[in-house]
Design a protein around this motif. Structure first.
Motif, short mmCIF file in Angstrom:
data_model
loop_
_atom_site.label_atom_id
_atom_site.label_comp_id
_atom_site.label_asym_id
_atom_site.label_seq_id
_atom_site.Cartn_x
_atom_site.Cartn_y
_atom_site.Cartn_z
N VAL A 4 0.86 -1.19 0.00
CA VAL A 4 0.00 0.00 0.00
C VAL A 4 0.90 1.23 0.00
CG1 VAL A 4 -1.79 1.30 1.20
CG2 VAL A 4 -1.72 -1.17 1.43
N VAL A 5 0.60 2.20 -0.84
CA VAL A 5 1.35 3.46 -0.82
C VAL A 5 0.52 4.49 -0.06
CG1 VAL A 5 2.50 5.25 -2.17
CG2 VAL A 5 2.41 2.89 -3.03
N LEU A 6 1.07 4.95 1.05
CA LEU A 6 0.35 5.93 1.87
C LEU A 6 1.02 7.29 1.76
CD1 LEU A 6 -0.39 4.01 5.20
CD2 LEU A 6 -1.98 4.53 3.31
N LEU A 28 9.48 4.06 -10.57
CA LEU A 28 10.28 4.27 -9.36
C LEU A 28 9.53 3.71 -8.16
CD1 LEU A 28 11.29 8.02 -9.82
CD2 LEU A 28 12.49 6.00 -10.64
N ALA A 29 10.24 3.01 -7.31
CA ALA A 29 9.69 2.59 -6.03
C ALA A 29 10.86 1.98 -5.29
CB ALA A 29 8.57 1.58 -6.18
N GLY A 30 10.99 2.33 -4.01
CA GLY A 30 12.16 1.96 -3.23
C GLY A 30 13.06 3.19 -3.13
N THR A 31 13.28 3.64 -1.91
CA THR A 31 13.93 4.94 -1.69
C THR A 31 14.89 4.87 -0.53
OG1 THR A 31 11.87 6.01 -2.38
CG2 THR A 31 13.42 7.39 -1.16
N ILE A 32 16.00 5.59 -0.67
CA ILE A 32 16.87 5.80 0.49
C ILE A 32 17.39 7.23 0.43
CG2 ILE A 32 19.04 4.98 -0.58
CD1 ILE A 32 19.55 3.54 2.20
N GLU A 39 11.20 -5.60 -3.11
CA GLU A 39 9.82 -6.11 -3.17
C GLU A 39 8.85 -5.00 -3.58
OE1 GLU A 39 8.22 -7.53 0.57
OE2 GLU A 39 6.30 -8.00 -0.36
N GLU A 40 9.02 -3.85 -2.91
CA GLU A 40 8.20 -2.68 -3.20
C GLU A 40 8.32 -2.31 -4.69
OE1 GLU A 40 9.39 0.14 -0.12
OE2 GLU A 40 8.54 1.70 -1.39
N HIS A 41 9.53 -2.38 -5.18
CA HIS A 41 9.79 -2.02 -6.58
C HIS A 41 9.14 -3.02 -7.55
CE1 HIS A 41 11.90 0.20 -9.68
NE2 HIS A 41 12.18 -0.96 -10.25
N TYR A 44 17.94 8.55 -3.33
CA TYR A 44 18.17 7.58 -4.39
C TYR A 44 16.90 6.74 -4.49
CZ TYR A 44 23.18 8.49 -3.60
OH TYR A 44 24.40 9.07 -3.46
N HIS A 45 16.53 6.40 -5.74
CA HIS A 45 15.38 5.53 -5.95
C HIS A 45 15.80 4.29 -6.73
CE1 HIS A 45 12.27 8.23 -4.63
NE2 HIS A 45 12.50 9.13 -5.56
N LEU A 46 15.15 3.18 -6.50
CA LEU A 46 15.24 2.06 -7.43
C LEU A 46 14.40 2.42 -8.65
CD1 LEU A 46 14.83 -1.09 -5.13
CD2 LEU A 46 16.94 -0.17 -6.14
N ALA A 55 1.28 0.73 -9.11
CA ALA A 55 1.60 0.36 -7.72
C ALA A 55 2.73 1.21 -7.14
CB ALA A 55 1.92 -1.13 -7.64
N ALA A 56 3.23 2.19 -7.90
CA ALA A 56 4.17 3.16 -7.32
C ALA A 56 3.45 4.17 -6.45
CB ALA A 56 4.94 3.88 -8.43
N VAL A 57 2.13 4.35 -6.70
CA VAL A 57 1.36 5.31 -5.90
C VAL A 57 0.11 4.71 -5.26
CG1 VAL A 57 2.16 7.42 -7.03
CG2 VAL A 57 0.26 6.15 -8.04
N GLY A 73 4.57 10.59 -0.17
CA GLY A 73 4.12 9.27 0.25
C GLY A 73 5.23 8.26 0.14
N GLY A 74 4.90 7.05 0.51
CA GLY A 74 5.90 5.98 0.41
C GLY A 74 5.19 4.63 0.38
N GLY A 75 5.83 3.69 -0.29
CA GLY A 75 5.26 2.36 -0.40
C GLY A 75 5.51 1.57 0.88
N ALA A 107 10.29 9.29 8.08
CA ALA A 107 11.51 9.97 7.62
C ALA A 107 11.54 10.06 6.10
CB ALA A 107 12.75 9.22 8.13
N GLU A 108 11.04 9.01 5.45
CA GLU A 108 11.04 9.02 3.97
C GLU A 108 10.10 10.11 3.43
OE1 GLU A 108 10.97 5.15 2.06
OE2 GLU A 108 9.81 5.99 0.39
N THR A 109 8.95 10.28 4.05
CA THR A 109 8.05 11.34 3.56
C THR A 109 8.69 12.71 3.82
OG1 THR A 109 6.80 11.39 5.65
CG2 THR A 109 5.89 10.06 3.86
C1 LIG Z 1 4.70 8.27 -3.55
C2 LIG Z 1 5.84 8.89 -3.75
O1 LIG Z 1 6.94 8.29 -4.31
C3 LIG Z 1 6.81 7.10 -5.07
C4 LIG Z 1 7.84 7.17 -6.12
C5 LIG Z 1 9.14 6.80 -5.86
C6 LIG Z 1 9.43 6.07 -4.69
C7 LIG Z 1 8.45 5.65 -3.86
C8 LIG Z 1 8.78 4.85 -2.66
O2 LIG Z 1 9.94 4.47 -2.46
O3 LIG Z 1 7.89 4.62 -1.84
C9 LIG Z 1 7.02 5.88 -4.16
O4 LIG Z 1 6.53 4.73 -4.76
C10 LIG Z 1 6.04 10.31 -3.40
O5 LIG Z 1 7.10 10.86 -3.72
O6 LIG Z 1 5.12 10.93 -2.86
#
Ligand SMILES: C=C(O[C@H]1C=CC=C(C(=O)O)[C@@H]1O)C(=O)O
Length: 442
Positions: free
Chosen positions: A187-189, A248-252, A287-289, A322-324, A349-351, A410-412, A424-426
């Motif tokens: 779920v992306v919140l 994009l999905a997966g962030t640091i 997995e998120e990616h 950085y994003h995957l 599923a990125a959002v 948001g973030g996954g 922290a990611e948001t």
């Molecule tokens: C939902 C967002 O990022 C998406 C895009 C890249 C990485 C994301 C993540 O790692 O969660 C999200 O899927 C946002 O920036 O608000």
């Protein structure tokens, strides 16, 4: 239904021009900021202003109604295009609400003037209605204009959004519970924060766009009907039959170095681990990616032949994170326009999450807010159907009175997510708009 029928006759003329320097400085100061459109990356792209035609749509038919309107409009338009590149000739800029039940309206708008530049070739497009004369100033006076750069920022203050930051980990924890129960895999919140002019004045768009473009040059700096941002995520690009999508999905966070906790058996000194290495080896982020890539590949499949889906992501480097990332490519076979493709891909599923309809229900329940046009498709479509549609991320939406803006991040969430790390990611994702508004020190 569309609120405005297309005008009986739209006349469009694109000619090559010589435009160097920052395209944003060509936008007249006196233009209503909600009528400014931009789509810029690494200095190229388009800026436009004014409204020759606009349609506003809502509900579950928001894409379909906009597409119908666009099809009728382009059938009626008389186009003289001496430039013949994607974006020259007739072009509309659009931004769509994330959810069908949003109170926000989706919009597709044809500007009066567009200045574009791609691969060293620049052009100007003018649009007039019916018997209106072509603008007299075309194009020398307009192109000689150059507004001062980096105008002073408006003084803004930030207040809590729908869910205060300190309560966000609890919201994330509820999503993790839901995933644990097996109802949903990802779920992306997202959360919002409100920023308003300190003195009750109007928040100006130009300096915000200038700062986004300067710091986030490798992303797409957009403005459509008061939605402004710099998105790194390309939902879909259609150009000359080639289809591309950057998932994009997966962030640091950049600079998120950590010392490995395992003892170094050979007596060597422990070195900080490069965050990029942590990201590409993080099972949780991979997995998120993977969910996000799968959702895009499944949605593109009916429209594309020769769909290429790389087996492993790469690391996309942005100023704060950085994003995957995975770039998918294919050959168009269904004849859909870029707008139709964007509609088919939304929400990826990125959002949203996996499965889509369950994740959407969890989002509606846990976020407690209307996302408006955040996380919806934003971009442009031309008369041939080519275009770019990003996902509206790292953005803010100007209120109708223009005195405040909601900014979003948001973030996954997957089973292995950590609620405090998600907060922290948001925060780090909010840096883009905070920086553009003068609220971030970095
Ligand atoms: C939902 C967002 O990022 C998406 C895009 C890249 C990485 C994301 C993540 O790692 O969660 C999200 O899927 C946002 O920036 O608000």
């Amino acid at each position: 239904m569309p609120s405005l029928p297309p005008p009986s006759r739209l006349r469009v003329r694109s000619v090559p021009v010589d435009v160097t320097g920052d395209l944003l400085t060509r936008v007249p100061d006196e233009v209503d900021p909600r009528e400014v459109v931009t789509w810029l990356r690494e200095g190229d792209g388009m800026v436009g202003w004014g409204r020759a035609a606009v349609v506003r749509t809502t509900g579950s038919r928001r894409f379909a109604d906009a597409e119908d309107w666009w099809d009728r409009l382009r059938a009626l338009a008389e186009v003289e295009d001496e430039v013949r590149v994607a974006g020259s000739g007739l072009v509309a800029f659009g931004s769509f609400a994330y959810a069908a039940d949003s109170c926000d309206t989706s919009v597709l708008t044809v500007p009066r003037v567009v200045i574009g530049r791609r691969d060293g070739q620049a052009w100007v497009t003018h649009v007039v209605l019916d018997e209106e004369p072509w603008p007299a100033a075309h194009p020398a006076r307009m192109l000689a204009r150059s507004n001062p750069r980096l105008q002073e920022l408006d003084p803004v203050v930030e207040s809590e959004g729908t869910v205060p930051a300190d309560r966000w980990p609890q919201v994330v924890a509820r999503a993790i519970d839901r995933i644990g129960s097996g109802a949903v895999d990802k779920v992306v919140l997202a959360r919002d924060v409100t920023v308003r002019h300190r003195d009750g004045g109007i928040v100006r768009v130009a300096p915000v766009l200038e700062r986004l473009q300067r710091r986030y040059a490798a992303t797409w700096t957009f403005a459509v009907d008061g939605l402004l941002g710099a998105t790194p995520e390309m939902l879909v690009r259609l150009q000359g039959g080639r289809v591309r999508s950057r998932v994009l999905a997966g962030t640091i966070r950049r600079g998120a170095h950590s010392i490995p906790d395992a003892p170094q058996g050979d007596g060597s000194t422990a070195h900080p681990v490069d965050p990029r290495l942590r990201l590409v080896s993080s099972v949780k982020d991979l997995e998120e990616h993977a969910y996000a890539v799968r959702s895009v590949a499944d949605a593109l499949d009916p429209h594309c032949s020769d769909l290429q889906v790389p087996a492993a992501p790469y690391v996309l480097e942005l100023p704060d994170v950085y994003h995957l990332a995975t770039d998918l490519t294919g050959q168009m076979r269904s004849g859909a326009t870029s707008l139709r493709l964007a509609a088919a891909l939304h929400p990826s599923a990125a959002v949203c999450g996996t499965p889509t309809h369950v994740a959407d229900g969890v989002i509606a329940e846990l976020e407690g807010m209307d996302r408006g046009r955040y996380a919806g498709p934003v971009g442009w479509v031309d008369g041939d159907g080519d275009g770019d549609w990003g996902i509206a991320l790292r953005c803010g939406e100007l209120a109708a009175d223009r005195r405040s803006m909601r900014i979003f991040a948001g973030g996954g969430i997957v089973a292995a997510s950590d609620p405090h790390a998600e907060l922290a990611e948001t925060e780090v994702k909010l840096t883009a708009m905070r920086h553009a508004l003068g609220l971030a020190t970095r």
